[in-house]
Write a protein that holds these residues in place. Structure first.
Motif, PDB file in Angstrom:
ATOM      1  N   SER A 584       0.833  -1.201   0.000  1.00  0.00           N
ATOM      2  CA  SER A 584       0.000   0.000   0.000  1.00  0.00           C
ATOM      3  C   SER A 584       0.873   1.260   0.000  1.00  0.00           C
ATOM      4  CB  SER A 584      -0.939   0.005   1.206  1.00  0.00           C
ATOM      5  OG  SER A 584      -0.200   0.008   2.408  1.00  0.00           O
ATOM      6  N   THR A 585       2.025   1.193   0.708  1.00  0.00           N
ATOM      7  CA  THR A 585       2.946   2.329   0.691  1.00  0.00           C
ATOM      8  C   THR A 585       3.541   2.515  -0.698  1.00  0.00           C
ATOM      9  OG1 THR A 585       3.497   1.897   2.996  1.00  0.00           O
ATOM     10  CG2 THR A 585       4.993   3.318   1.781  1.00  0.00           C
ATOM     11  N   PHE A 586       3.857   1.412  -1.336  1.00  0.00           N
ATOM     12  CA  PHE A 586       4.372   1.464  -2.706  1.00  0.00           C
ATOM     13  C   PHE A 586       3.341   2.104  -3.641  1.00  0.00           C
ATOM     14  CE2 PHE A 586       4.516  -1.005  -6.798  1.00  0.00           C
ATOM     15  CZ  PHE A 586       5.550  -0.283  -7.364  1.00  0.00           C
ATOM     16  N   TYR A 587       2.089   1.677  -3.523  1.00  0.00           N
ATOM     17  CA  TYR A 587       1.018   2.238  -4.348  1.00  0.00           C
ATOM     18  C   TYR A 587       0.873   3.732  -4.111  1.00  0.00           C
ATOM     19  CZ  TYR A 587      -1.243  -1.695  -6.749  1.00  0.00           C
ATOM     20  OH  TYR A 587      -1.544  -2.714  -7.611  1.00  0.00           O
ATOM     21  N   SER A 588       0.906   4.113  -2.841  1.00  0.00           N
ATOM     22  CA  SER A 588       0.721   5.521  -2.492  1.00  0.00           C
ATOM     23  C   SER A 588       1.850   6.383  -3.042  1.00  0.00           C
ATOM     24  CB  SER A 588       0.622   5.665  -0.976  1.00  0.00           C
ATOM     25  OG  SER A 588       0.503   7.006  -0.595  1.00  0.00           O
ATOM     26  N   ASN A 589       3.092   5.934  -2.849  1.00  0.00           N
ATOM     27  CA  ASN A 589       4.241   6.697  -3.356  1.00  0.00           C
ATOM     28  C   ASN A 589       4.246   6.776  -4.879  1.00  0.00           C
ATOM     29  OD1 ASN A 589       5.137   7.131  -0.767  1.00  0.00           O
ATOM     30  ND2 ASN A 589       6.628   5.478  -0.787  1.00  0.00           N
ATOM     31  N   PHE A 590       3.884   5.671  -5.517  1.00  0.00           N
ATOM     32  CA  PHE A 590       3.876   5.641  -6.979  1.00  0.00           C
ATOM     33  C   PHE A 590       2.816   6.602  -7.532  1.00  0.00           C
ATOM     34  CE2 PHE A 590       3.171   4.140 -11.240  1.00  0.00           C
ATOM     35  CZ  PHE A 590       4.400   3.666 -11.659  1.00  0.00           C
ATOM     36  N   LYS A 591       1.635   6.596  -6.905  1.00  0.00           N
ATOM     37  CA  LYS A 591       0.559   7.467  -7.373  1.00  0.00           C
ATOM     38  C   LYS A 591       0.896   8.929  -7.126  1.00  0.00           C
ATOM     39  CE  LYS A 591      -4.447   7.799  -7.484  1.00  0.00           C
ATOM     40  NZ  LYS A 591      -5.733   7.253  -7.012  1.00  0.00           N
ATOM     41  N   ASP A 592       1.566   9.222  -6.001  1.00  0.00           N
ATOM     42  CA  ASP A 592       1.986  10.606  -5.740  1.00  0.00           C
ATOM     43  C   ASP A 592       2.971  11.092  -6.793  1.00  0.00           C
ATOM     44  OD1 ASP A 592       0.391  10.701  -3.504  1.00  0.00           O
ATOM     45  OD2 ASP A 592       2.000  10.267  -2.082  1.00  0.00           O
ATOM     46  N   GLU A 593       3.820  10.180  -7.269  1.00  0.00           N
ATOM     47  CA  GLU A 593       4.858  10.553  -8.218  1.00  0.00           C
ATOM     48  C   GLU A 593       4.328  10.668  -9.645  1.00  0.00           C
ATOM     49  OE1 GLU A 593       8.854  11.576  -9.024  1.00  0.00           O
ATOM     50  OE2 GLU A 593       7.925  11.135  -7.094  1.00  0.00           O
ATOM     51  N   THR A 594       3.391   9.757 -10.023  1.00  0.00           N
ATOM     52  CA  THR A 594       2.957   9.688 -11.425  1.00  0.00           C
ATOM     53  C   THR A 594       1.490  10.082 -11.639  1.00  0.00           C
ATOM     54  OG1 THR A 594       2.275   7.367 -11.219  1.00  0.00           O
ATOM     55  CG2 THR A 594       4.573   7.794 -11.812  1.00  0.00           C
ATOM     56  N   GLY A 595       0.710  10.114 -10.568  1.00  0.00           N
ATOM     57  CA  GLY A 595      -0.708  10.434 -10.712  1.00  0.00           C
ATOM     58  C   GLY A 595      -1.568   9.250 -11.067  1.00  0.00           C
ATOM     59  N   MET A 596      -1.001   8.046 -11.082  1.00  0.00           N
ATOM     60  CA  MET A 596      -1.776   6.841 -11.375  1.00  0.00           C
ATOM     61  C   MET A 596      -1.186   5.657 -10.618  1.00  0.00           C
ATOM     62  SD  MET A 596      -0.456   6.213 -15.284  1.00  0.00           S
ATOM     63  CE  MET A 596      -0.278   7.962 -15.590  1.00  0.00           C
ATOM     64  N   THR A 597      -1.943   4.578 -10.585  1.00  0.00           N
ATOM     65  CA  THR A 597      -1.480   3.390  -9.874  1.00  0.00           C
ATOM     66  C   THR A 597      -0.451   2.643 -10.722  1.00  0.00           C
ATOM     67  OG1 THR A 597      -3.219   1.993 -10.811  1.00  0.00           O
ATOM     68  CG2 THR A 597      -3.740   3.177  -8.771  1.00  0.00           C
ATOM     69  N   PRO A 598       0.366   1.780 -10.105  1.00  0.00           N
ATOM     70  CA  PRO A 598       1.335   0.983 -10.862  1.00  0.00           C
ATOM     71  C   PRO A 598       0.677   0.125 -11.937  1.00  0.00           C
ATOM     72  CG  PRO A 598       1.835   0.905  -8.527  1.00  0.00           C
ATOM     73  CD  PRO A 598       0.531   1.597  -8.648  1.00  0.00           C
ATOM     74  N   ALA A 599      -0.500  -0.445 -11.603  1.00  0.00           N
ATOM     75  CA  ALA A 599      -1.189  -1.304 -12.571  1.00  0.00           C
ATOM     76  C   ALA A 599      -1.624  -0.499 -13.791  1.00  0.00           C
ATOM     77  CB  ALA A 599      -2.397  -1.963 -11.911  1.00  0.00           C
ATOM     78  N   ALA A 600      -2.178   0.698 -13.559  1.00  0.00           N
ATOM     79  CA  ALA A 600      -2.596   1.542 -14.670  1.00  0.00           C
ATOM     80  C   ALA A 600      -1.398   1.985 -15.501  1.00  0.00           C
ATOM     81  CB  ALA A 600      -3.360   2.759 -14.132  1.00  0.00           C
ATOM     82  N   PHE A 601      -0.290   2.293 -14.835  1.00  0.00           N
ATOM     83  CA  PHE A 601       0.932   2.696 -15.552  1.00  0.00           C
ATOM     84  C   PHE A 601       1.415   1.575 -16.452  1.00  0.00           C
ATOM     85  CE2 PHE A 601       5.406   3.268 -16.220  1.00  0.00           C
ATOM     86  CZ  PHE A 601       5.565   4.643 -16.354  1.00  0.00           C
ATOM     87  N   ARG A 602       1.474   0.350 -15.919  1.00  0.00           N
ATOM     88  CA  ARG A 602       1.951  -0.794 -16.707  1.00  0.00           C
ATOM     89  C   ARG A 602       1.057  -1.022 -17.927  1.00  0.00           C
ATOM     90  NH1 ARG A 602       3.193  -6.297 -13.666  1.00  0.00           N
ATOM     91  NH2 ARG A 602       5.366  -5.685 -13.968  1.00  0.00           N
ATOM     92  N   GLN A 603      -0.262  -0.892 -17.717  1.00  0.00           N
ATOM     93  CA  GLN A 603      -1.196  -1.111 -18.816  1.00  0.00           C
ATOM     94  C   GLN A 603      -0.987  -0.081 -19.926  1.00  0.00           C
ATOM     95  OE1 GLN A 603      -5.263  -1.092 -17.556  1.00  0.00           O
ATOM     96  NE2 GLN A 603      -6.061  -1.889 -19.483  1.00  0.00           N
ATOM     97  N   ARG A 604      -0.785   1.181 -19.529  1.00  0.00           N
ATOM     98  CA  ARG A 604      -0.556   2.225 -20.532  1.00  0.00           C
ATOM     99  C   ARG A 604       0.793   2.057 -21.212  1.00  0.00           C
ATOM    100  NH1 ARG A 604      -3.761   6.759 -20.478  1.00  0.00           N
ATOM    101  NH2 ARG A 604      -5.401   6.787 -18.891  1.00  0.00           N
ATOM    102  N   ALA A 605       1.796   1.663 -20.430  1.00  0.00           N
ATOM    103  CA  ALA A 605       3.138   1.511 -20.983  1.00  0.00           C
ATOM    104  C   ALA A 605       3.175   0.431 -22.064  1.00  0.00           C
ATOM    105  CB  ALA A 605       4.122   1.179 -19.867  1.00  0.00           C
ATOM    106  N   LYS A 606       2.369  -0.616 -21.900  1.00  0.00           N
ATOM    107  CA  LYS A 606       2.345  -1.698 -22.887  1.00  0.00           C
ATOM    108  C   LYS A 606       1.755  -1.232 -24.213  1.00  0.00           C
ATOM    109  CE  LYS A 606       2.164  -5.590 -19.667  1.00  0.00           C
ATOM    110  NZ  LYS A 606       1.391  -6.756 -19.187  1.00  0.00           N
ATOM    111  N   LYS A 607       0.967  -0.155 -24.178  1.00  0.00           N
ATOM    112  CA  LYS A 607       0.342   0.350 -25.396  1.00  0.00           C
ATOM    113  C   LYS A 607       1.229   1.337 -26.149  1.00  0.00           C
ATOM    114  CE  LYS A 607      -4.325  -0.139 -23.505  1.00  0.00           C
ATOM    115  NZ  LYS A 607      -5.564   0.575 -23.144  1.00  0.00           N
ATOM    116  N   MET A 608       2.313   1.775 -25.493  1.00  0.00           N
ATOM    117  CA  MET A 608       3.199   2.771 -26.119  1.00  0.00           C
ATOM    118  C   MET A 608       4.033   2.142 -27.244  1.00  0.00           C
ATOM    119  SD  MET A 608       2.572   5.614 -24.767  1.00  0.00           S
ATOM    120  CE  MET A 608       1.690   6.275 -23.364  1.00  0.00           C
TER     121      MET A 608
END
Length: 608
Positions: A584-608
């Motif tokens: 949960s701390t990882f999720y919180s820090n990641f969202k603070d840094e990028t504005g999205m969750t790690p799962a959402a980031f990975r999903q978008r990154a695969k589409k790039m």
């Protein structure tokens, strides 16, 4: 005006609204004088009204006399209230006790006091009671209507819609006396007002009056519709009017040809243990028995009705019972009884003619119709205004919802674009860093190979240039390395610059910042400094705390991992590998840094 038909109904219908009005007045009149009325007077008035509602004539009479006792109250306001309600309760008690000669005086005196004191709330009830007296005892329908219309005007002045509606139902009953179908409008106004205010009694009164109006017009379906609704309302509110209701239902079934069901209803109407049972139920039942050839049973039923019609308000029904009984006696062959009944019928007819002489009902009809038209127009205007208000509110609601939806869509699209931009930049940065690390590794390998070469002493190897960027984030435009020219104007002194260089070199090692037990003290010892100076350097150079710096390196590494479409490492394992003890701390820090969750980031990154 002919009175041979429905007078039985209207006296019955009119016997209840006045009592309901009195309950309203128990609060209206008292509120007017609440500052000075004693609790004893309030209690007596409540008991008197309750006695009237329970048809306890003697008890109501005693309470009315007690209220009129001059010693009951010394205050002027309390005295006036006691005088008004004492006379109202006393006059109504005489109606219950069939003391016709005593009814008018107390009600008339109450009228004079109400007019003097401008008490329109109580005046409404007075006029309703006087209207009942004129109708049921004097058989003066024009006078009754005059009182009813006066009551409506008083109700309007006192803004009591319920009183207004109850008197409207009484006027509808007078229309029934003339067999005038236009009375349905008054009955329906009472009914609709009851539905609008969720007043069961008003709905019942309007429905039962409407049902009998439709019966007079021969419309059995509509009569059954409103009678059935009246039955539901009667049981829901425990209204004590079963005799009238069952007789109405029975009459409707009789006219439809279902005589078995009609007889069952008539029996229920006659057996209903109510004071002042509805005599017309006996007449209907006797007619049904006559049609079936059961003449003796019919005569027995009508004989009971004759006994009931020999007292009080029930005398009004003699004009209906006498012809029916004479007809049965004639069929049976009892000529003597027929002769006696014919004389009684002539007497009743003479009384009717005397009551009708000079009756201005025909002239008053225009007033009813105007009043009815005004009420209908006012009701429709009110309904139209209410619908217009609803439409306007609906339009504004739809417009507001549309604006909100548009704003949400715009914000969502902006957010989507922002997230896509962040992921694109992160992926490109991760790719550049991966390429840079590969290049650095290749240069290191070349340097190692060069140093191991036997010609290294003759041809020295060139050392790779240090990376042009630091491993950690910096403040806007702030240098991370000191100038070599020794300019004393640099913002960071040499000592801080050397500590920064050693710190960044140490932080290049993933194992360091990914260690879950990492602390500022441990890093300070490895760098040969103290924790205070280390914190000062990190705050000065990077503009953040030690913890934030470590988290930024961890999230940067997480972005690199998640940007690789071939890397399917579970998020929990990534968090653990980067030193996070809690996902949960990882999720919180990641969202603070990028504005999205790690799962959402990975999903978008695969589409790039």
């Amino acid at each position: 005006m002919k009175m041979s038909e429905p007078i039985y109904l209207y006296a019955r219908i009119l016997s209840y609204p006045v009592l309901a009005l009195l309950f309203i007045l128990s609060s209206c009149g008292e509120n007017r004088q609440s500052g000075a009325t004693s609790s004893g007077i309030k209690t007596l008035i409540s008991e008197g009204l309750r006695a009237l509602n329970n048809a306890e004539g003697e008890k109501a009479r005693a309470i009315g006399i007690e209220l009129l006792d001059s010693t009951i109250s010394r205050g002027k306001a309390g005295r006036i209230t006691a005088d008004i309600f004492g006379r109202i309760i006393l006059g109504q008690s005489y109606i219950l006790l069939d003391s016709a000669e005593k009814i008018y005086r107390p009600l008339h005196e109450a009228e004079l006091i109400c007019l003097r004191e401008n008490n329109d709330s109580a005046l409404t009830s007075v006029y309703n009671g006087l209207g009942m007296f004129a109708l049921n005892y004097e058989r003066d329908y024009a006078e009754a209507l005059r009182y009813y219309f006066s009551g409506i005007e008083a109700a309007k002045r006192s803004s009591h819609a319920r009183m207004h509606s109850l008197i409207m139902s009484n006027i509808a009953a007078v229309y029934l006396l003339e067999k005038d179908p236009h009375g349905i409008n008054y009955a329906m106004e009472c009914y609709y007002q009851g539905k609008k205010t969720n007043d069961t009694y008003l709905q019942y009164t309007g429905a039962i009056t409407a049902a009998n109006t439709y019966l007079n017009a021969g419309d059995c379906d509509m009569a059954l519709k409103y009678a059935s609704e009246a039955e539901v309302l009667l049981h829901a509110d425990n209204i004590n009017d079963r005799s009238l209701l069952y007789a109405t239902l029975g009459r409707a079934m009789q006219l439809k040809g279902d005589l078995t069901e009609a007889e069952r209803y008539f029996k229920d109407a006659i057996s209903a243990q109510e004071q002042n049972s509805w005599i017309r139920a006996f007449i209907y039942y006797a007619e049904l028995l006559e049609d079936r050839g059961r003449l003796k049973e019919s005569r027995k039923i009508l004989s009971k009705a004759m006994k009931l019609s020999e007292q009080g308000q029930q005398r009004l029904f003699r004009r209906d019972v006498l012809p029916a009984l004479a007809r049965i006696e004639k069929k049976i062959g009892n000529a003597k009884a027929v002769e006696a009944l014919t004389r009684e019928i002539e007497k009743e007819s003479e009384l009717g003619r005397m009551a009708d002489e000079g009756s201005p009902v025909a002239h008053l009809r225009l007033k009813y119709d105007l009043e009815r038209a005004d009420n209908e127009l006012a009701r429709r205007n009110a309904e139209l205004k209410e619908k217009q208000t609803q439409v306007v509110m609906l339009v504004w609601g739809v417009a507001g919802a549309a604006v909100i939806i548009i704003l949400v869509v715009v914000m969502y699209r902006r957010k989507e674009k922002l997230h896509s931009s962040i992921v694109r930049q992160a992926v490109e940065s991760a790719r550049r860093e991966a390429s840079l690390q590969t290049a650095v590794a290749n240069l290191e390998q070349q340097l190692d190979a060069c140093q191991e070469s036997p010609y290294a002493e003759e041809e020295p190897c060139l050392e790779p240039e240090p990376p042009s960027q630091s491993c950690g984030p910096t403040q806007d435009g702030m240098q991370t390395q000191t100038e070599t020219d020794g300019d004393s104007g640099n913002s960071i002194d040499d000592r801080t610059a050397r500590l920064q260089a050693r710190f960044e070199a140490l932080m290049l090692n993933k194992d360091i910042y990914s260690y879950n037990m990492i602390t500022k003290e441990k890093i300070a010892r490895q760098l040969g400094t103290n924790r205070t100076y280390l914190s000062q350097m990190i705050n000065t150079v990077y503009g953040m705390s030690f913890t934030d710096f470590i988290n930024s390196l961890r999230i940067k590494e997480a972005i690199r991992i998640l940007s690789n479409p071939a890397d399917d490492t579970p998020l929990k394992d990534i968090a653990h590998s980067l030193g996070y003890n809690s996902i949960s701390t990882f999720y919180s820090n990641f969202k603070d840094e990028t504005g999205m969750t790690p799962a959402a980031f990975r999903q978008r990154a695969k589409k790039m």
